[in-house]
Design a protein around this motif. Structure first.
Motif, short mmCIF file in Angstrom:
data_model
loop_
_atom_site.label_atom_id
_atom_site.label_comp_id
_atom_site.label_asym_id
_atom_site.label_seq_id
_atom_site.Cartn_x
_atom_site.Cartn_y
_atom_site.Cartn_z
N UNK A 158 -2.56 9.93 -5.56
CA UNK A 158 -2.11 11.32 -5.60
C UNK A 158 -0.61 11.37 -5.90
N UNK A 159 -0.24 12.29 -6.79
CA UNK A 159 1.12 12.44 -7.27
C UNK A 159 1.77 13.65 -6.62
N UNK A 160 2.93 13.43 -5.99
CA UNK A 160 3.62 14.45 -5.19
C UNK A 160 4.96 14.81 -5.82
N UNK A 161 5.27 16.08 -5.90
CA UNK A 161 6.62 16.54 -6.22
C UNK A 161 6.87 17.80 -5.38
N UNK A 162 7.56 17.62 -4.26
CA UNK A 162 7.78 18.73 -3.33
C UNK A 162 8.90 19.65 -3.83
N UNK A 190 -8.44 12.80 4.09
CA UNK A 190 -9.87 12.78 3.85
C UNK A 190 -10.33 11.49 3.18
N UNK A 191 -9.38 10.67 2.73
CA UNK A 191 -9.72 9.43 2.05
C UNK A 191 -9.33 8.23 2.92
N UNK A 192 -10.27 7.29 3.09
CA UNK A 192 -9.95 6.08 3.84
C UNK A 192 -9.17 5.10 2.98
N UNK A 193 -9.26 5.27 1.68
CA UNK A 193 -8.64 4.37 0.71
C UNK A 193 -7.75 5.22 -0.20
N UNK A 194 -6.43 5.27 0.08
CA UNK A 194 -5.58 6.23 -0.61
C UNK A 194 -4.15 5.70 -0.73
N UNK A 195 -3.49 6.11 -1.79
CA UNK A 195 -2.05 5.91 -1.95
C UNK A 195 -1.49 7.16 -2.59
N UNK A 196 -0.36 7.62 -2.10
CA UNK A 196 0.22 8.86 -2.61
C UNK A 196 1.74 8.77 -2.55
N UNK A 197 2.38 9.43 -3.50
CA UNK A 197 3.83 9.35 -3.50
C UNK A 197 4.43 10.13 -4.66
N UNK A 198 5.75 10.02 -4.76
CA UNK A 198 6.47 10.73 -5.79
C UNK A 198 7.85 11.16 -5.31
#
Length: 288
Positions: A158-162, A190-198
């Motif tokens: 997941x791609x984040x830009x706050x 909701x995901x057991x296998x996840x990476x997110x950042x940005x």
């Protein structure tokens, strides 16, 4: 709203033992509009060379890119070749709640392609999705989106830009990133296998703010305001303690870029560059 430029490549059902994933996050500052302040950070060719170096030197297999123009993303996908896929989510400018896609170039220029954020994945992707978050009614809106890296045991990326302070033209003191963090955390949990950042546009939770400094207002409260703080449930790429920390990710000496993952940490790299005001951040994680 969502553009997939290449078909997903066939993927193995389960990644073999010993598989790692190197995930790059980078705000490339790719806008051609003067108001975005990117003109002094090189050309697209310079930025493309940085990405290619990260792939070669850090073995990057997936990317979370911010502030990339659609035509430049197409150029990147051509350079990467077959086996890579991408999804794109545009930045939008809202006027009284009505959003308009941001152009890469000035209104009177030939660069009419959109600018947005992109998720780029090697060896198969699926289920690309733009997810709505609370955004300014008047002012710059920034997307949040996810896609699944199928080869890497279907890890959700997941791609984040706050939104930074001052995103709403009606009142510069209004904050949106607290709502956004809470909404994003609800999604990724909701995901057991996840990476997110940005680009979080936030200093780490352990940052000590100057007292009564109008140039460095205390925004540390945002992390915990709506239950959105990823620490300590998720390991951040470059954290130095349970409450954050890490090396600077911008030319200004501040850390505002993050990558979090539910997968075991292997290593983290931060690479200084002259071709953006942000530095590339690479998180190496165990997949299998």
């Amino acid at each position: 709203m969502l553009t997939t430029l290449l078909p997903a490549a066939p993927a193995l059902a389960v990644a073999p033992a010993g598989t790692n994933l190197q995930l790059l996050s980078w705000n490339i500052c790719g806008s051609q509009r003067a108001t975005w302040g990117c003109s002094s950070f090189g050309t697209w060719e310079n930025k493309l060379a940085v990405i290619q170096e990260q792939i070669q030197d850090k073995y990057v297999q997936a990317m979370l890119l911010q502030e990339i123009c659609e035509d430049d993303l197409a150029s990147l996908m051509t350079a990467l070749g077959s086996g890579w896929t991408s999804s794109f989510a545009p930045y939008q400018w809202a006027s009284k709640g009505v959003p308009t896609n941001n152009r890469c170039g000035e209104d009177n220029s030939s660069r009419a392609d959109r600018i947005g954020t992109a998720i780029v994945i090697k060896a198969g992707s699926s289920n690309a999705e733009i997810i709505a978050t609370t955004q300014p009614w008047d002012g710059q809106q920034r997307p949040f989106h996810c896609a699944t890296a199928t080869y890497f045991n279907n890890i959700r990326l997941c791609n984040v830009h706050l939104s930074p302070r001052g995103s709403d033209t009606r009142d510069a003191t209004w904050e949106y990133s607290d709502d956004q963090l809470g909404e994003i955390k609800e999604v990724v949990d909701d995901y057991s296998n996840v990476a997110f950042g940005g680009d979080f546009n936030l200093l780490p939770p352990d940052h000590v703010y100057p007292i009564d400094d109008e140039n460095d207002p205390d925004r540390g409260w945002i992390w915990d305001a709506k239950g959105g703080n990823p620490y300590p449930k998720y390991r951040e790429c470059d954290q130095t303690n349970q409450a954050g920390g890490g090396r600077p990710t911008t030319i200004y000496g501040s850390k505002i870029d993050y990558v979090f993952s539910s997968r075991p940490w292997r290593w983290c790299a931060v690479t200084a560059t002259a071709f953006s005001d942000h530095y590339p951040l690479v998180y190496s994680m165990e997949i299998a």
